[in-house]
Design a protein around this motif. Structure first.
Motif, PDB file in Angstrom:
ATOM      1  N   SER A  39      71.161  78.525  40.533  1.00 58.96           N
ATOM      2  CA  SER A  39      69.725  78.584  40.203  1.00 58.96           C
ATOM      3  C   SER A  39      68.903  79.207  41.328  1.00 58.96           C
ATOM      4  O   SER A  39      67.702  79.410  41.181  1.00 58.96           O
ATOM      5  N   CYS A  40      69.560  79.479  42.456  1.00 61.03           N
ATOM      6  CA  CYS A  40      68.840  80.038  43.608  1.00 61.03           C
ATOM      7  C   CYS A  40      68.517  81.515  43.371  1.00 61.03           C
ATOM      8  O   CYS A  40      69.332  82.264  42.815  1.00 61.03           O
ATOM      9  N   THR A  41      67.345  81.930  43.814  1.00 58.48           N
ATOM     10  CA  THR A  41      66.929  83.324  43.712  1.00 58.48           C
ATOM     11  C   THR A  41      66.444  83.789  45.088  1.00 58.48           C
ATOM     12  O   THR A  41      66.494  83.049  46.062  1.00 58.48           O
ATOM     13  N   ASP A  42      65.935  85.005  45.142  1.00 61.38           N
ATOM     14  CA  ASP A  42      65.334  85.493  46.388  1.00 61.38           C
ATOM     15  C   ASP A  42      63.816  85.541  46.282  1.00 61.38           C
ATOM     16  O   ASP A  42      63.130  86.241  47.030  1.00 61.38           O
ATOM     17  N   GLU A  43      63.293  84.767  45.327  1.00 63.26           N
ATOM     18  CA  GLU A  43      61.833  84.668  45.164  1.00 63.26           C
ATOM     19  C   GLU A  43      61.377  83.318  45.672  1.00 63.26           C
ATOM     20  O   GLU A  43      61.813  82.279  45.189  1.00 63.26           O
TER      21      GLU A  43
ATOM     22  N   TYR B 147      73.173  83.252  48.260  1.00 65.07           N
ATOM     23  CA  TYR B 147      72.298  82.234  47.692  1.00 65.07           C
ATOM     24  C   TYR B 147      72.961  80.865  47.907  1.00 65.07           C
ATOM     25  O   TYR B 147      74.128  80.687  47.583  1.00 65.07           O
TER      26      TYR B 147
ATOM     27  N   GLU C  30      75.855  87.788  45.163  1.00 63.15           N
ATOM     28  CA  GLU C  30      74.951  88.298  44.130  1.00 63.15           C
ATOM     29  C   GLU C  30      75.586  88.325  42.752  1.00 63.15           C
ATOM     30  O   GLU C  30      74.890  88.472  41.736  1.00 63.15           O
TER      31      GLU C  30
ATOM     32  N   THR D 223      63.655  78.329  47.198  1.00 62.13           N
ATOM     33  CA  THR D 223      63.306  79.179  46.062  1.00 62.13           C
ATOM     34  C   THR D 223      63.314  78.458  44.722  1.00 62.13           C
ATOM     35  O   THR D 223      62.808  78.993  43.739  1.00 62.13           O
ATOM     36  N   ASN D 224      63.882  77.254  44.663  1.00 58.66           N
ATOM     37  CA  ASN D 224      63.916  76.548  43.386  1.00 58.66           C
ATOM     38  C   ASN D 224      64.259  75.084  43.618  1.00 58.66           C
ATOM     39  O   ASN D 224      65.023  74.752  44.521  1.00 58.66           O
TER      40      ASN D 224
ATOM     41  N   HIS E   1      77.230  85.725  41.591  1.00 55.77           N
ATOM     42  CA  HIS E   1      77.373  84.307  41.264  1.00 55.77           C
ATOM     43  C   HIS E   1      78.799  83.808  41.444  1.00 55.77           C
ATOM     44  O   HIS E   1      79.277  82.958  40.681  1.00 55.77           O
TER      45      HIS E   1
ATOM     46  N   TYR F 180      68.001  82.083  51.681  1.00 47.12           N
ATOM     47  CA  TYR F 180      67.484  81.479  50.457  1.00 47.12           C
ATOM     48  C   TYR F 180      68.307  80.273  50.024  1.00 47.12           C
ATOM     49  O   TYR F 180      69.532  80.292  50.051  1.00 47.12           O
TER      50      TYR F 180
END
Length: 277
Positions: free
Chosen positions: A271-275, A31, A48, A124-125, A50, A95
């Motif tokens: 704050s990054c995601t995989d969405e 991320y 993953e 993603t954010n 963090h 991402y």
């Protein structure tokens, strides 16, 4: 994952280490936080769990006062830093998250989003910079003050929730202008002189009036809120002694983490995601 203020310095130190020597994630999950600063662009990569695994940065002049002024230049730098990290990690970075100065989404949020996507990331954010910094600081009550090159952003936090964000157009650029005037430097010479920590003890006396102006902006923005602690982040907060001047002016206990330039990009990465946003 819950961080404490004491964890912040360690996280920054870990990030500094992986800038020099990246670590690959066992699962290949990454991320990225992209911080498009006025003076410096920073990419922070986490796994993953963090934990920082890689990072890169480059001083640039593609953003001014929080606004992208060289769109192609910004995309080019982010793309090059992305490729550099991908080569070291031997994988594609997919991402990414980004941040913008508070209350500037309508003005420039679209440009920053387009830069991230134009460089080949899936965005993603997007969040405001001082709120991003608090992803690392994890302050429950107080104010995060992100002093960047062009602006100073403030997030007021009560019981772990952001209750106010604000942004003022005063920051490192103004310190550079004063440095140039005081020493007869060009703007580029002044910027380089200001970055050197060995010059800070001498510079702080020259720059004190500008720092006090920043402190006055903080006082105005937090008026009406009971603030017991201030936390300084951002590249301009690297100036040795800046926290002492701000504390003296605001009469509020002021803290500065180790290498505050890296706190916000790390918060963006957290704050990054995989969405896909």
């Amino acid at each position: 994952m819950t961080l404490t203020v004491r964890d912040c310095d360690q996280l920054v130190a870990d990030f500094e280490a992986v800038i020099k020597k990246p670590k690959k994630s066992a699962t290949g999950t990454y991320y990225t936080g992209v911080d498009l600063g006025t003076a410096c662009i920073v990419l922070a990569v986490m796994d993953e769990h963090h934990q920082p695994v890689a990072g890169a940065y480059r001083y640039a002049d593609v953003v001014r006062d929080g606004m992208v002024v060289d769109y192609i230049g910004a995309i080019t730098i982010v793309r090059e830093l992305k490729a550099e990290l991908e080569a070291k990690l031997e994988t594609e970075l997919v991402y990414a998250a980004a941040a913008i100065p508070p209350d500037t989404d309508e003005l420039d949020g679209g440009a920053i989003k387009n830069v991230i996507q134009g460089a080949g990331f899936e965005l993603t954010n997007v969040l405001d910079e001082p709120t991003a910094a608090n992803q690392v600081l994890n302050i429950q009550n107080g104010a995060v003050v992100d002093i960047g090159g062009g602006t100073t952003g403030i997030s007021i936090i009560k019981d772990g929730q952001v209750v106010k964000v604000a942004d003022d157009a005063t920051g490192g650029t103004h310190l550079t202008l004063v440095t140039a005037g005081a020493y007869g430097f060009s703007i580029s010479e002044a910027e380089l002189y200001k970055r050197e920590q060995k010059n800070h003890q001498e510079l702080i006396a020259v720059l004190k009036p500008v720092v006090e102006k920043i402190a006055t902006l903080i006082i105005n923005q937090i008026a009406g809120h009971e603030i017991d602690e201030l936390y300084l982040v951002g590249g301009t907060a690297c100036l040795t002694g800046i926290e002492e001047i701000i504390e003296a002016k605001t009469k509020i206990k002021t803290y500065k983490p180790h290498n505050p330039m890296f706190v916000t990009p790390l918060g963006i990465a957290l704050s990054c995601t995989d969405e896909i946003s």
